[in-house]
Design an enzyme around this catalytic site. Structure first.
Site, mmCIF file in Angstrom:
data_model
loop_
_atom_site.group_PDB
_atom_site.id
_atom_site.type_symbol
_atom_site.label_atom_id
_atom_site.label_comp_id
_atom_site.label_asym_id
_atom_site.label_seq_id
_atom_site.Cartn_x
_atom_site.Cartn_y
_atom_site.Cartn_z
ATOM 1 N N ILE A 44 0.877 -1.160 0.000
ATOM 2 C CA ILE A 44 0.000 0.000 0.000
ATOM 3 C C ILE A 44 0.921 1.217 0.000
ATOM 4 C CG2 ILE A 44 -0.311 -0.108 2.505
ATOM 5 C CD1 ILE A 44 -3.146 1.086 2.057
ATOM 6 N N TYR A 45 0.898 1.976 -1.085
ATOM 7 C CA TYR A 45 1.793 3.111 -1.258
ATOM 8 C C TYR A 45 1.034 4.299 -1.835
ATOM 9 C CZ TYR A 45 5.842 0.093 -0.565
ATOM 10 O OH TYR A 45 6.780 -0.754 -0.029
ATOM 11 N N GLY A 91 -4.168 6.949 1.562
ATOM 12 C CA GLY A 91 -3.778 5.666 2.137
ATOM 13 C C GLY A 91 -4.904 5.068 2.955
ATOM 14 N N ASN A 114 10.038 1.339 9.692
ATOM 15 C CA ASN A 114 9.066 2.234 9.059
ATOM 16 C C ASN A 114 8.028 2.653 10.105
ATOM 17 O OD1 ASN A 114 7.230 3.603 7.466
ATOM 18 N ND2 ASN A 114 7.248 2.086 5.818
ATOM 19 N N TYR A 172 -0.838 1.592 10.846
ATOM 20 C CA TYR A 172 -1.496 0.292 11.006
ATOM 21 C C TYR A 172 -2.013 0.096 12.424
ATOM 22 C CZ TYR A 172 0.483 -0.608 6.433
ATOM 23 O OH TYR A 172 0.805 -0.518 5.106
ATOM 24 N N LYS A 195 -2.962 2.433 14.466
ATOM 25 C CA LYS A 195 -4.132 3.319 14.586
ATOM 26 C C LYS A 195 -5.376 2.659 13.986
ATOM 27 C CE LYS A 195 -5.082 6.519 11.653
ATOM 28 N NZ LYS A 195 -5.219 7.535 10.692
#
Length: 178
Positions: free
Chosen positions: A97-98, A109, A136, A143, A145
């Site tokens: 996912i970018y 996102g 990262n 993620y 959150k």
């Protein structure tokens, strides 16, 4: 208003997928990895042949986040045997996912992520999982959150360097589709 549309990628869009994949990966990791490792990873994973094969695989799905016919980000979902690890054959992997750096902070996102959750729930998956590089912190925070919890680690090969990914999962509620 410039609406973002989440649309499936098709095999004929392999070059467009390659462009956004290379650009977002470069933006995300070039500053913290060697040019040689970046080049090797992108040649191996973002070639037209490899992306076309994945686009043709019924167990892989790519989605673009589009605005005015321009991709601003993308994601890749893996089902069944296409998963990079087999934690559960019914689970679904969010492998990538970018979002372009120039469009981060605009909830793109989050829209891609929400779409991944919807797909996983429609498939009645027990959980959605992903691997994220242990350094990262921005992505890990995103993620967490969104309800993901760490449950394992696995190796991620970037060129000649073996890195460690945290493996995170989001348990999905049991539900009935109407």
């Amino acid at each position: 208003m410039n609406e973002i549309l989440i649309v499936p990628a098709i095999t004929a869009e392999a070059e467009l997928l390659q462009q956004i994949a290379r650009e977002t990966f470069q933006e995300s990791y070039a500053a913290v990895n060697t040019p040689e490792n970046m080049k090797q990873y992108m040649q191996e994973n973002f070639s037209i042949a490899r992306l076309s094969a994945q686009l043709s695989d019924q167990d892989c799905e790519f989605y673009f986040a589009m605005q005015k016919n321009q991709p601003l980000g993308y994601m890749k979902i893996n089902y069944r045997g296409a998963q990079t690890e087999m934690y559960n054959s019914r689970a679904i992997e969010l492998e990538r996912i970018y979002v372009l750096q120039s469009h981060q902070g605009k909830k793109i996102g989050q829209q891609l992520f929400n779409h991944a959750v919807t797909l996983a729930m429609e498939a009645r998956a027990p959980f959605l999982w992903l691997g994220v590089w242990e350094h990262n912190t921005k992505a890990i925070g995103f993620y967490r959150k969104n309800g993901f919890e760490e449950f394992a680690t696995h190796a991620f090969q970037l060129g000649s360097e073996k890195q460690t990914d945290l493996v995170m999962r989001l348990n999905l509620p049991l539900h009935k589709l109407q």
